[in-house]
Design an enzyme around this catalytic site. Structure first.
Site, PDB file in Angstrom:
ATOM      1  N   LYS A 112      54.521  39.103  36.067  1.00  0.00           N
ATOM      2  CA  LYS A 112      54.594  37.735  35.537  1.00  0.00           C
ATOM      3  C   LYS A 112      55.205  36.771  36.535  1.00  0.00           C
ATOM      4  O   LYS A 112      54.785  35.613  36.623  1.00  0.00           O
ATOM      5  CB  LYS A 112      55.392  37.706  34.232  1.00  0.00           C
ATOM      6  CG  LYS A 112      54.633  38.312  33.072  1.00  0.00           C
ATOM      7  CD  LYS A 112      55.322  38.009  31.764  1.00  0.00           C
ATOM      8  CE  LYS A 112      54.554  38.633  30.609  1.00  0.00           C
ATOM      9  NZ  LYS A 112      55.223  38.488  29.335  1.00  0.00           N
ATOM     10  N   LYS A 197      45.269  44.493  29.990  1.00  0.00           N
ATOM     11  CA  LYS A 197      45.680  44.575  28.589  1.00  0.00           C
ATOM     12  C   LYS A 197      45.201  43.362  27.787  1.00  0.00           C
ATOM     13  O   LYS A 197      45.117  42.267  28.316  1.00  0.00           O
ATOM     14  CB  LYS A 197      47.215  44.627  28.566  1.00  0.00           C
ATOM     15  CG  LYS A 197      47.841  44.933  27.241  1.00  0.00           C
ATOM     16  CD  LYS A 197      49.358  44.816  27.302  1.00  0.00           C
ATOM     17  CE  LYS A 197      49.815  43.373  27.249  1.00  0.00           C
ATOM     18  NZ  LYS A 197      51.241  43.188  26.957  1.00  0.00           N
ATOM     19  N   LYS A 200      48.370  38.455  24.208  1.00  0.00           N
ATOM     20  CA  LYS A 200      48.197  37.208  23.466  1.00  0.00           C
ATOM     21  C   LYS A 200      48.498  35.981  24.293  1.00  0.00           C
ATOM     22  O   LYS A 200      48.037  34.896  23.979  1.00  0.00           O
ATOM     23  CB  LYS A 200      49.045  37.226  22.210  1.00  0.00           C
ATOM     24  CG  LYS A 200      50.542  37.338  22.441  1.00  0.00           C
ATOM     25  CD  LYS A 200      51.249  37.190  21.117  1.00  0.00           C
ATOM     26  CE  LYS A 200      52.326  38.217  20.880  1.00  0.00           C
ATOM     27  NZ  LYS A 200      53.382  38.225  21.872  1.00  0.00           N
TER      28      LYS A 200
HETATM   29  P1  AMP Z   1      54.212  41.485  22.472  1.00  0.00           P
HETATM   30  O1  AMP Z   1      52.991  40.789  21.993  1.00  0.00           O
HETATM   31  O2  AMP Z   1      54.227  41.628  23.957  1.00  0.00           O
HETATM   32  O3  AMP Z   1      55.466  40.943  21.911  1.00  0.00           O
HETATM   33  O4  AMP Z   1      54.087  42.971  21.920  1.00  0.00           O
HETATM   34  C1  AMP Z   1      54.462  43.360  20.609  1.00  0.00           C
HETATM   35  C2  AMP Z   1      54.094  44.807  20.402  1.00  0.00           C
HETATM   36  O5  AMP Z   1      52.664  44.968  20.454  1.00  0.00           O
HETATM   37  C3  AMP Z   1      54.671  45.734  21.479  1.00  0.00           C
HETATM   38  O6  AMP Z   1      55.027  46.958  20.882  1.00  0.00           O
HETATM   39  C4  AMP Z   1      53.515  45.912  22.416  1.00  0.00           C
HETATM   40  O7  AMP Z   1      53.599  47.128  23.139  1.00  0.00           O
HETATM   41  C5  AMP Z   1      52.322  45.923  21.456  1.00  0.00           C
HETATM   42  N1  AMP Z   1      51.109  45.474  22.129  1.00  0.00           N
HETATM   43  C6  AMP Z   1      50.885  44.240  22.656  1.00  0.00           C
HETATM   44  N2  AMP Z   1      49.665  44.162  23.223  1.00  0.00           N
HETATM   45  C7  AMP Z   1      49.095  45.392  23.060  1.00  0.00           C
HETATM   46  C8  AMP Z   1      47.841  45.963  23.433  1.00  0.00           C
HETATM   47  N3  AMP Z   1      46.926  45.253  24.070  1.00  0.00           N
HETATM   48  N4  AMP Z   1      47.604  47.246  23.092  1.00  0.00           N
HETATM   49  C9  AMP Z   1      48.532  47.972  22.425  1.00  0.00           C
HETATM   50  N5  AMP Z   1      49.735  47.496  22.059  1.00  0.00           N
HETATM   51  C10 AMP Z   1      50.027  46.223  22.362  1.00  0.00           C
END
Ligand code: AMP
Ligand code: TRP
Length: 341
Positions: A112, A197, A200
């Site tokens: 990042k 990945k 969002k």
């Molecule tokens: P975040 O959106 O980064 O706050 O992630 C929240 C949760 O969703 C965390 O446990 C991440 O590891 C999981 N997560 C986010 N994006 C993915 C993805 N593309 N595949 C699987 N898990 C995800």
């Protein structure tokens, strides 16, 4: 009873990756089997450029979606990170245990910060220290398990290291947690770029399925997913990342096995069609419940208020012990002060 903690950043609309990699497991398994806390980690939403009004909106929406995905406030604790001061209190203490070298080695920071610098922007200091705040989130509650997607495994490792180091130096204070990853869909990939990945915060919309996408939008995105050269459907992350991603998504939505599903399909077209249907069906109840909850914002606020109260009461004693252990002088209690006057 096992204590579970996990969180989601309100940095964008929640995605199918969040749902399959994390939230679904929290709702289906963790809240029933453990003393579980789930948090919208809004302080983590300020580590990159942010708009205050959007952060507030996404925090409320994230909390609503956690409930829509099936988290039941009678079974688990749902709250917003900034409503509980203990996270920030403990984070500073852990910064005095972590080293700047180990922070700079974090993959997410490297990626990042490089992206930000390439854009000519500056990198917030909080982007570097963010894994320490995440460690504080987990350690404040004495969590045994942290159910996350694969991208967070390194941060949970760091949390373990900090807990062990603190305990060795200052006396046993923290439970040493472990990450638990889902067996299928631990890393859902971007449909347009199956080597990265589905995140969002990225802006390439067509490769990301959002939890609130209408069925026809979901269908279009899945049908247009990038597949691989060759025509054979086979589960192979290296050679066929696009098809493998679809198989993982389909398996996660239908409860099947991605490799076995690979053998069952003759063509990419049939696989895409079934995957689109399965995703639409998986999201349908979440979207319906989300709509109901939006009609009753008072309910969501009440859940968050009760959640924060419960969370505060759980975190306070552990963070107070950490303050004492590391050498901070406890404040004199009010009644003792009055007696001395
Ligand atoms: P975040 O959106 O980064 O706050 O992630 C929240 C949760 O969703 C965390 O446990 C991440 O590891 C999981 N997560 C986010 N994006 C993915 C993805 N593309 N595949 C699987 N898990 C995800
Ligand atoms: N860093 C996590 C992510 O980007 C979110 C998070 C913050 C988290 N604190 C946490 C996850 C504590 C699990 C436990 O996805």
């Amino acid at each position: 009873m096992t204590r579970v903690f996990s969180g989601i950043k309100p940095t964008g609309h929640l995605t199918l990756g969040n749902y399959l990699g994390a939230m679904r497991q929290w709702a289906a398994v963790d809240q029933h089997q453990a003393d579980a806390l789930f948090c919208i980690v809004d302080l983590h939403g300020m580590t990159v450029d942010h708009d205050p009004a959007r952060l507030r909106r996404l925090t409320r929406q994230g909390a609503t979606l956690l409930l829509a995905a099936g988290l039941d406030p009678e079974l688990c604790t749902v709250f917003v990170q900034s409503h509980v001061d203990e996270h920030a209190r403990l984070s500073y203490v852990l910064e005095c245990v972590a080293t700047d070298g180990e922070m700079r080695r974090m993959i997410q920071y490297k990626e990042k910060s490089a992206r930000e610098r390439a854009r000519g922007g500056s990198v917030r200091l909080s982007l570097l220290t963010y894994p320490v705040l995440m460690a504080a989130d987990i350690l404040a509650y004495g969590a045994d398990e942290v159910p996350v997607g694969d991208d967070q495994a390194q941060h949970v490792e760091l949390t373990r290291d900090l807990a062990v180091r603190f305990n060795q130096r200052y006396g046993h204070t923290f439970v040493v947690p472990r990450a638990t990853l889902p067996q299928v869909a631990a890393r859902v990939m971007n449909l347009q770029d199956p080597t990265s990945k589905m995140g969002k915060s990225e802006d390439s919309g067509p490769g990301i399925v959002y939890l609130l996408d209408e069925p026809d939008v979901v269908r279009r995105k899945v049908l247009r997913a990038v597949t691989d050269s060759g025509r054979e459907v086979a589960y192979d992350r290296e050679a066929r990342p696009g098809v493998t991603n679809l198989l993982e998504i389909l398996a996660a939505c239908t409860g099947g096995n991605p490799e076995a599903l690979g053998d069952a399909y003759e063509s990419y077209g049939a696989l895409k069609k079934d995957t689109a249907d399965a995703v639409i069906e998986a999201l349908r109840p979440v979207q319906a419940r989300h709509k109901e909850l939006c009609a009753d914002p008072g309910y969501v606020e009440e859940v968050l208020q009760r959640g924060a109260q419960k969370a505060r009461a759980m975190a306070r004693p552990t963070v107070d012990s950490a303050y004492r252990a590391i050498g901070l002088l406890p404040p004199v209690a009010e009644p003792a002060l009055n007696a001395a006057r």
